[in-house]
Design a protein around this motif. Structure first.
Motif, PDB file in Angstrom:
ATOM      1  N   LYS A  15      -2.957   4.309 -16.805  1.00  0.00           N
ATOM      2  CA  LYS A  15      -2.608   2.988 -16.258  1.00  0.00           C
ATOM      3  C   LYS A  15      -1.751   2.206 -17.246  1.00  0.00           C
ATOM      4  O   LYS A  15      -0.783   1.555 -16.864  1.00  0.00           O
ATOM      5  CB  LYS A  15      -3.884   2.207 -15.944  1.00  0.00           C
TER       6      LYS A  15
ATOM      7  N   HIS B 146       1.239   4.411 -14.799  1.00  0.00           N
ATOM      8  CA  HIS B 146       0.870   5.278 -13.673  1.00  0.00           C
ATOM      9  C   HIS B 146      -0.175   4.605 -12.788  1.00  0.00           C
ATOM     10  O   HIS B 146      -0.813   3.624 -13.181  1.00  0.00           O
ATOM     11  CB  HIS B 146       0.326   6.608 -14.188  1.00  0.00           C
ATOM     12  N   ARG B 147      -0.343   5.175 -11.593  1.00  0.00           N
ATOM     13  CA  ARG B 147      -1.367   4.701 -10.660  1.00  0.00           C
ATOM     14  C   ARG B 147      -2.308   5.864 -10.356  1.00  0.00           C
ATOM     15  O   ARG B 147      -2.120   6.603  -9.397  1.00  0.00           O
ATOM     16  CB  ARG B 147      -0.738   4.180  -9.360  1.00  0.00           C
TER      17      ARG B 147
ATOM     18  N   MET C  80      -5.733   7.993  -9.314  1.00  0.00           N
ATOM     19  CA  MET C  80      -6.927   7.984  -8.466  1.00  0.00           C
ATOM     20  C   MET C  80      -7.893   9.012  -9.035  1.00  0.00           C
ATOM     21  O   MET C  80      -7.471  10.076  -9.501  1.00  0.00           O
ATOM     22  CB  MET C  80      -6.580   8.335  -7.011  1.00  0.00           C
TER      23      MET C  80
ATOM     24  N   ALA D 127      -9.513   1.366 -11.422  1.00  0.00           N
ATOM     25  CA  ALA D 127      -8.758   2.502 -10.873  1.00  0.00           C
ATOM     26  C   ALA D 127      -9.275   2.856  -9.483  1.00  0.00           C
ATOM     27  O   ALA D 127     -10.437   2.610  -9.137  1.00  0.00           O
ATOM     28  CB  ALA D 127      -8.875   3.710 -11.796  1.00  0.00           C
ATOM     29  N   ASN D 128      -8.415   3.431  -8.658  1.00  0.00           N
ATOM     30  CA  ASN D 128      -8.812   3.901  -7.337  1.00  0.00           C
ATOM     31  C   ASN D 128      -9.726   5.111  -7.470  1.00  0.00           C
ATOM     32  O   ASN D 128      -9.569   5.928  -8.379  1.00  0.00           O
ATOM     33  CB  ASN D 128      -7.585   4.296  -6.515  1.00  0.00           C
TER      34      ASN D 128
ATOM     35  N   CYS E   8      -0.730   6.737  -5.043  1.00  0.00           N
ATOM     36  CA  CYS E   8      -1.186   7.065  -6.400  1.00  0.00           C
ATOM     37  C   CYS E   8      -0.419   8.288  -6.880  1.00  0.00           C
ATOM     38  O   CYS E   8      -0.358   9.313  -6.179  1.00  0.00           O
ATOM     39  CB  CYS E   8      -2.689   7.343  -6.419  1.00  0.00           C
ATOM     40  N   ASP E   9       0.185   8.209  -8.068  1.00  0.00           N
ATOM     41  CA  ASP E   9       1.014   9.314  -8.527  1.00  0.00           C
ATOM     42  C   ASP E   9       0.243  10.373  -9.299  1.00  0.00           C
ATOM     43  O   ASP E   9       0.777  11.440  -9.601  1.00  0.00           O
ATOM     44  CB  ASP E   9       2.181   8.796  -9.385  1.00  0.00           C
TER      45      ASP E   9
END
Length: 461
Positions: free
Chosen positions: A125, A129-130, A132, A156-157, A189-190
């Motif tokens: 993060k 980045h995103r 999960m 975070a997801n 989310c990448d």
């Protein structure tokens, strides 16, 4: 973690001090000490023998420069060989051309895999980045709950899925992983971090399931999470996973413990998989990229100033630091409010013990690693309590704090009058030191003041 190895290596180098040249006789004695130091630090025997052989060859070869003394030559050779052993460059982090990139976390039960998944998510993060997270450990509900708590703590997801009434088996694991990847793509989310099931020991069921997950997800990274405290057992486990899965990297956890450090020096050589990250504490941000040269610097007693500066850059408020420096070096000095603020800033960087251990163990910092062992971290909390128990007027002007006020402050902070006196005395010394430095009192005056402060690694001493 590397303090014992560092101390032993430093002793081995002493055999060559005062020697005019390197000979078979004196190098043999030094190498025997180096070999013993590595073995006592739980470095793999094969790795030790190969390392010592390389050191001997270079020490007696033409690479040695006459500009250095024998002890300096050996220090340089050992440094270079340890860097080669750990890998010269910081391992790169791979991502897929089509997101989400999948990171498959592998490891035995109790290695810190779930906590590390959260720390990695936090680290990603910060890098923009995103991520999960998903736990595919359908055998232990507590493991999935733990990851959900960790994901929430870092913002975070997480994909949990609906597993009510489902039978825990490999088919369910694969379905959950497939759904999580689809959900990550839908949410933009990448990166998808997959926390897998652990076992008390390696078995065929675990390995078959990991192989199926690898085939299904085609992960960009397969990271083995190893508990550095388990020493050579961590190396053996990593090799078993690597033989089956072709690991792309290793994460060593509990690097802030008192293990002998041999796993860090052995694991890359034995498995061929680079160490990519280190877990250095319990908090989500106690996680850092593995830099081989910096670790070797710590082992060789040269400290790790680069990591310390990076941590300061990340954690400290530059504006507050500049304001404090300007105020402290001016004729006005600084207040106890400023003093408390600086303590809070330092605490953001981690424990004082970890900070002192990043300083070189030579020159003006000699003895810092040993002093770190005697640091009472709780004392910083007591100091803050003492300052909090003062009135605003007292914090701005410490000279008005009379005997009766000191008794009141001690009662309010749950400390003693002696603790209050010690704090005020050290605070006064610091004001005087900064005033001398800011007022151009001369090098000798500054050195004299630093000498008075030397050795006081904790308040109340």
């Amino acid at each position: 973690m590397f303090e014992n190895l560092s101390d032993k290596l430093q002793r081995s180098f002493k055999h060559l001090r005062g020697q005019g040249t390197i000979s078979d006789e004196n190098i043999g004695e030094a190498l025997q000490e180096i070999r013993l130091a590595l073995l006592e630090s739980d470095v793999n025997l094969t790795v030790v023998d190969e390392l010592v052989s390389h050191i001997r060859a270079k020490a007696m070869g033409t690479q040695v420069t006459t500009a250095l003394s024998p002890s300096e030559q050996i220090v340089k050779i050992v440094h270079d060989e340890l860097v080669n052993l750990l890998g010269k460059d910081t391992a790169k982090f791979k991502t897929a051309s089509q997101p989400p990139s999948v990171i498959l976390m592998a490891g035995l039960q109790g290695s810190g895999k779930t906590t590390t998944s959260g720390k990695l998510g936090q680290w990603l993060k910060k890098s923009g980045h995103r991520p999960m997270l998903v736990s595919v450990d359908v055998y232990r509900p507590a493991a999935r709950q733990q990851l959900a708590i960790v994901a929430k703590s870092i913002g975070a997801n997480i994909y949990e899925g609906d597993l009510k009434g489902e039978t825990a088996n490999s088919d369910l694991v694969l379905r959950l992983a497939r759904e999580a990847r689809r959900e990550a793509a839908n949410f933009g989310c990448d990166i998808l971090i997959v926390d897998t099931a652990g076992r008390n020991q390696i078995d065929s069921t675990l390995m078959d399931e990991m192989a199926q997950l690898k085939k299904l997800l085609n992960p960009s990274e397969i990271l083995f999470v190893a508990d550095a405290m388990t020493g050579q057992d961590a190396v053996k486990s990593a090799k078993s996973f690597h033989d089956l899965l072709a690991l792309t990297g290793v994460v060593l956890t509990k690097m802030d413990g008192d293990a002998r450090g041999g796993a860090a020096l052995s694991i890359r050589h034995v498995t061929g998989a680079p160490i990519k990250f280190l877990g250095t504490g319990e908090k989500p941000d106690a996680f850092e990229a593995f830099h081989p040269d910096r670790i070797v610097s710590r082992i060789m007693g040269m400290g790790d100033i680069a990591t310390l500066l990076e941590r300061a850059e990340e954690k400290l408020d530059r504006g507050k630091a500049e304001q404090f420096a300007k105020k402290a070096l001016s004729g006005d000095g600084f207040s106890l409010d400023d003093f408390r603020d600086q303590l809070r800033q330092i605490k953001k960087m981690g424990s004082m013990k970890s900070i002192l251990k990043m300083l070189p163990s030579v020159g003006p910092f000699a003895g810092m690693a040993q002093a770190a062992e005697n640091v009472d971290e709780k004392q910083f909390g007591r100091v803050e309590s003492i300052i909090n128990s003062m009135t605003n007027k007292e914090r701005q002007d410490h000279e008005i704090i009379s005997g009766s006020r000191r008794k009141r402050i001690a009662r309010g902070s749950g400390t003693t009058v002696q603790d209050v006196n010690n704090l005020l005395r050290q605070y006064a010394q610091m004001r005087k030191m900064f005033k001398t430095m800011g007022g151009g009192g001369g090098i000798k005056a500054q050195q004299r003041m630093m000498s008075q402060m030397q050795g006081k690694q904790r308040f109340g001493r």
